[in-house]
Design a protein around this motif. Sequence first.
Motif, PDB file in Angstrom:
ATOM      1  N   TYR A  63       0.823  -1.212   0.000  1.00 30.31           N
ATOM      2  CA  TYR A  63       0.000   0.000   0.000  1.00 30.31           C
ATOM      3  C   TYR A  63       0.857   1.262   0.000  1.00 30.31           C
ATOM      4  N   GLY A  66       1.783   2.065  -3.394  1.00 30.67           N
ATOM      5  CA  GLY A  66       0.623   2.731  -3.988  1.00 30.67           C
ATOM      6  C   GLY A  66       0.558   4.200  -3.616  1.00 30.67           C
ATOM      7  N   LEU A  67       0.865   4.503  -2.347  1.00 30.12           N
ATOM      8  CA  LEU A  67       0.886   5.903  -1.906  1.00 30.12           C
ATOM      9  C   LEU A  67       1.997   6.680  -2.605  1.00 30.12           C
TER      10      LEU A  67
END
Length: 282
Positions: A63, A66-67
Amino acid sequence: MTWFIYALLSAILGVGYSVVSRQLSVKSENPRALSIVFNACSSLIALALFSFEKWWFNPVPLYVWGLLFLAIILYTIFEATHFYGRKHVDASTSSIIFRLNTVISVFMAFLFLKEDVTLNKILATILIVFGTYLVTVKKLSLKFNKGLIYILAATLALGLVRPVDKVATHFFAPPLYTFFIYIGPVLLMPFFPRIIKLQELKQEISLGKWFIPLLGLINIFEYYFMIKAYALADASLVVPIVSLSTVFTVIVGIIFLGERDNMVKKIIAAILAFIGLLLIKM
């Protein structure tokens, strides 16, 4: 008082960035091409200047990648629009409008980072919005010209990316994260909304000359000194000093750049924005 010196240097460099970027934007034939050249130059400067910092790399959750990608997209939007905006909006006005990114960041922190909602932050938001209103509204009607739209788009992207930065930076060494943020837009901007030709990049280098690496140096050091000040003192002490860049930019724009239209409004708006930023960090 070392933190004070760092914070003051950051504020002064913030003025330099606003003024130099305005001058480069006005001369530019293609602000997106200028932004590509600027970011490429800044990414190399960042690697050189931060090479003495401690490098580390921990396992990064999916994640967070993704950030990081989201941050690069948002910075790409910012870089693709802010030079266009600065080309059509004077330095003192654009500096004040950019203060809205703080309002957006605070709202996103409330929403996604679950930070406390305080009276100070609400009052600060009102002050910053009203200060922005003073320099963007004439006779009670918004002048949504091309420059203002670009500035608002850049401000929105910058406001949205700050909370992302806050989470993602914990997983990367600062030099590596800084390099990603600067080099990402260089890889994306040449293709949207149309392909930038090599000749356009060469033209911007020819027009900007040594001002482009100068702007890169200013931008990198502005960030670096702010981080150094935060490491040595509370935010409530540092922010009022760093935020003086807004007031300084308005004064410089009025005195040295001849930006004297709506002078009283600009000064009041700068003061309101400064007070608002101070309240947010108290």
